[in-house]
Design an enzyme around this catalytic site. Structure first.
Site, short mmCIF file in Angstrom:
data_model
loop_
_atom_site.label_atom_id
_atom_site.label_comp_id
_atom_site.label_asym_id
_atom_site.label_seq_id
_atom_site.Cartn_x
_atom_site.Cartn_y
_atom_site.Cartn_z
N GLU A 141 49.83 68.04 24.18
CA GLU A 141 50.15 69.47 24.15
C GLU A 141 50.91 69.96 25.38
O GLU A 141 50.62 71.03 25.90
CB GLU A 141 48.87 70.30 24.00
CG GLU A 141 48.18 70.11 22.67
CD GLU A 141 47.05 71.10 22.43
OE1 GLU A 141 46.58 71.71 23.41
OE2 GLU A 141 46.63 71.25 21.27
N GLU A 184 44.95 66.67 15.68
CA GLU A 184 43.83 67.56 15.97
C GLU A 184 43.83 68.66 14.93
O GLU A 184 44.88 69.25 14.64
CB GLU A 184 43.96 68.22 17.34
CG GLU A 184 43.70 67.33 18.50
CD GLU A 184 43.73 68.09 19.83
OE1 GLU A 184 43.39 69.29 19.85
OE2 GLU A 184 44.11 67.47 20.83
C1 BGP Z 1 43.53 71.43 21.96
C2 BGP Z 1 43.28 70.37 22.99
C3 BGP Z 1 41.97 69.69 22.90
C4 BGP Z 1 40.85 70.50 22.32
C5 BGP Z 1 41.26 71.44 21.24
C6 BGP Z 1 40.22 72.45 20.83
O1 BGP Z 1 44.30 72.43 22.49
O2 BGP Z 1 44.25 69.35 22.93
O3 BGP Z 1 41.72 69.07 24.12
O4 BGP Z 1 39.92 70.89 23.18
O5 BGP Z 1 42.41 72.13 21.52
O6 BGP Z 1 40.23 73.51 21.73
P1 BGP Z 1 38.97 74.04 22.48
O7 BGP Z 1 38.29 72.85 23.02
O8 BGP Z 1 39.47 74.92 23.52
O9 BGP Z 1 38.16 74.73 21.46
#
Ligand code: BGP
Length: 479
Positions: A175, A377
């Site tokens: 990201e 993801e």
């Molecule tokens: C993305 C990231 C992850 C992950 C996910 C969920 O932006 O790549 O590392 O954490 O989001 O977000 P969060 O953990 O803030 O709920």
């Protein structure tokens, strides 16, 4: 369902949010090790110097470091044939500046990959997922310096040389398109030298962030080229945090604003990765943001040579953009915007939009001419309740299964629409620490991990109801 038999089904993790063992085997501190947890209303705090008694969730995370065999066996039980994970750079090179890696770190990842392979699971490895040896922050202010390209290359080259025959799928930076936003200054670019304070108040300029991102593009292209020249069997991908958005109304001013946001947030980065050059609109963007990139001889050719073999992205939500006043706003980790009245949101304000996944898979297919895609993801962060029934621990999480089913259906339609979709890794698969808020309470997994925000818990694992639902979906898709 339209999924091919070879489709990769699995889950995704990041070392800093899952691995723990933050100083074991000689590992150096990394950027997230300096970050405390917050919650939906309390931003995470970065401490340049550790504060005695403060809780740093990355230190233990889900303690994968001590649960490798158990966790991978559970993944295999669900039917996964892919496991997205990242390597902690500072577990191999504690300061990021050594020439040779630590043996304990190498042995750890040897074991992880061997265990995956023994279970018929392809490791999908992110080289840099929101982490960096903290020593590189102290010395260089991280990606502000061109020197990071060489340091990253030493680290990444070691990984490719060592594990190219065990790991086919690689992603360079997680990201890092978030670097165009102020939010990206901490997690993605680590521009936090001498900084203590919240993740939202890091004093960076667009010049610093866009240029740091330029160095990351060069670093990515360099290792992609190296891999292509030396290991033709591997597949190198980028990873974009897809900030999917719509115009809030059909007012052309809203449509234009959304086009500008989509360009800056997404296409600016992905065009470099996929096409090997910045898009036409970049010139105006740099001018308006006061950005002058550090172009050196050879940079242009490096970007052209180091294009990716597949495009991967995270997809959780969509937002809308509007020029109209008084729009109600909604939350997100990277993406914030006006509320969409047609969508429901999670407890953290992330608007759930499975149809959007189909829309943007189609758009990516059109834009990049059928390039292979991977959703690396997607998932639902929710409060879960652990209950004991007849002496057995359970988590009933139908909301997670609903979210999963709807997004699987959307992907199936997109495949019918013509997308070349290689795989899907649900975020987490197993509970881990949230990146944006640093919480344990925001759970994503199909497997519950008994750790809590107050530092309690013994880390034992419990299969949630959704574990069996994902298992069923995977089995059905294989026929
Ligand atoms: C993305 C990231 C992850 C992950 C996910 C969920 O932006 O790549 O590392 O954490 O989001 O977000 P969060 O953990 O803030 O709920």
């Amino acid at each position: 369902m339209a999924f091919p038999k070879t489709f990769l089904w699995g889950g995704a993790t990041a070392a800093n949010q899952y691995e723990g063992g933050w100083n074991e085997g000689g590992k150096g501190a990394s950027v997230p090790d300096h970050m405390r947890g917050g919650d939906v209303n309390t931003p995470r705090q970065i401490d340049a110097d550790f504060v005695p008694g403060a809780l740093y969730p990355s230190w233990v995370a889900s303690d994968f470091y001590h649960h490798v065999d158990e966790d991978i066996a559970l993944f295999a039980e669900m039917g996964w044939n892919v496991f997205r994970m990242s390597i902690n750079w500072s577990r191999l090179f504690p300061t990021g500046m050594e020439d040779k890696p630590l043996e304990a770190g190498v042995a750890f990842y040897d074991h992880v990959f061997d265990c995956c392979i023994a279970h018929g699971i392809e490791p999908l490895v992110t080289l840099s997922h929101y982490e960096l040896p903290y020593a590189l922050v102290e010395k260089y202010n991280a990606w502000e310096s061109r020197a990071l390209i060489d340091h990253f290359f030493t680290y990444a080259k070691f990984c490719l040389d060592r594990w190219h025959d065990k790991v086919k799928y690689w992603l360079t930076f997680n990201e890092n398109n978030s670097g165009v936003l102020e939010m990206g200054a901490a997690l993605s670019l680590s521009l936090i030298k001498d900084y203590s304070g919240t993740v939202f108040e890091i004093p960076t300029t667009a010049q610093q962030r866009f240029n740091a991102l330029h160095y990351q593009f060069l670093a990515s292209a360099r290792i992609v080229s190296y891999a292509h020249e030396n290991y033709p069997g591997v597949m190198m991908g980028n990873m974009d945090g897809f900030m999917a958005s719509y115009a809030n109304t059909c007012d052309p001013a809203d449509v234009l604003l959304n086009q500008e946001r989509m360009r800056e947030n997404n296409w600016y980065s992905s065009d470099v990765y996929v096409r090997g050059h910045y898009p036409q609109f970049a010139k105006r963007l740099w001018k308006e943001r006061g950005v002058v990139l550090d172009w050196q001889p050879g940079d242009k050719e490096l970007l052209e040579a180091g294009t990716v073999d597949f495009y991967s992205f995270s997809y959780y939500q969509t937002a809308t953009h509007t020029t109209h006043d008084n729009a109600e706003m909604t939350g997100g980790n990277l993406l914030f915007g006006a509320k969409n009245p047609y969508l429901k949101a999670t407890d953290w304000g992330w608007q759930i939009d499975p149809t959007g996944l189909r829309i943007f898979l189609n758009e990516l297919t059109d834009r990049y001419d059928g390039l292979p895609l991977m959703v690396v993801e997607n998932g639902l962060g929710a409060f879960d309740e652990l209950v004991v029934e007849d002496g057995v621990e359970r988590v009933h999480d139908p909301y997670r299964t609903d979210y999963l089913k709807q997004h699987v259906a959307a992907m199936s339609e997109a495949i019918e629409d013509g997308c070349n979709l290689l795989g899907y890794t649900w975020w987490g698969g197993i509970d881990l620490v949230s990146a944006s808020t640093g919480e344990y309470a925001k759970r994503y997994g199909f497997i519950y991990v008994d750790y809590h925000d107050d530092g309690t818990g013994d880390g034992h694992r419990v299969r949630k109801d959704s574990f069996y639902d994902y298992q069923r979906i995977i089995a059905e898709s294989r026929g």
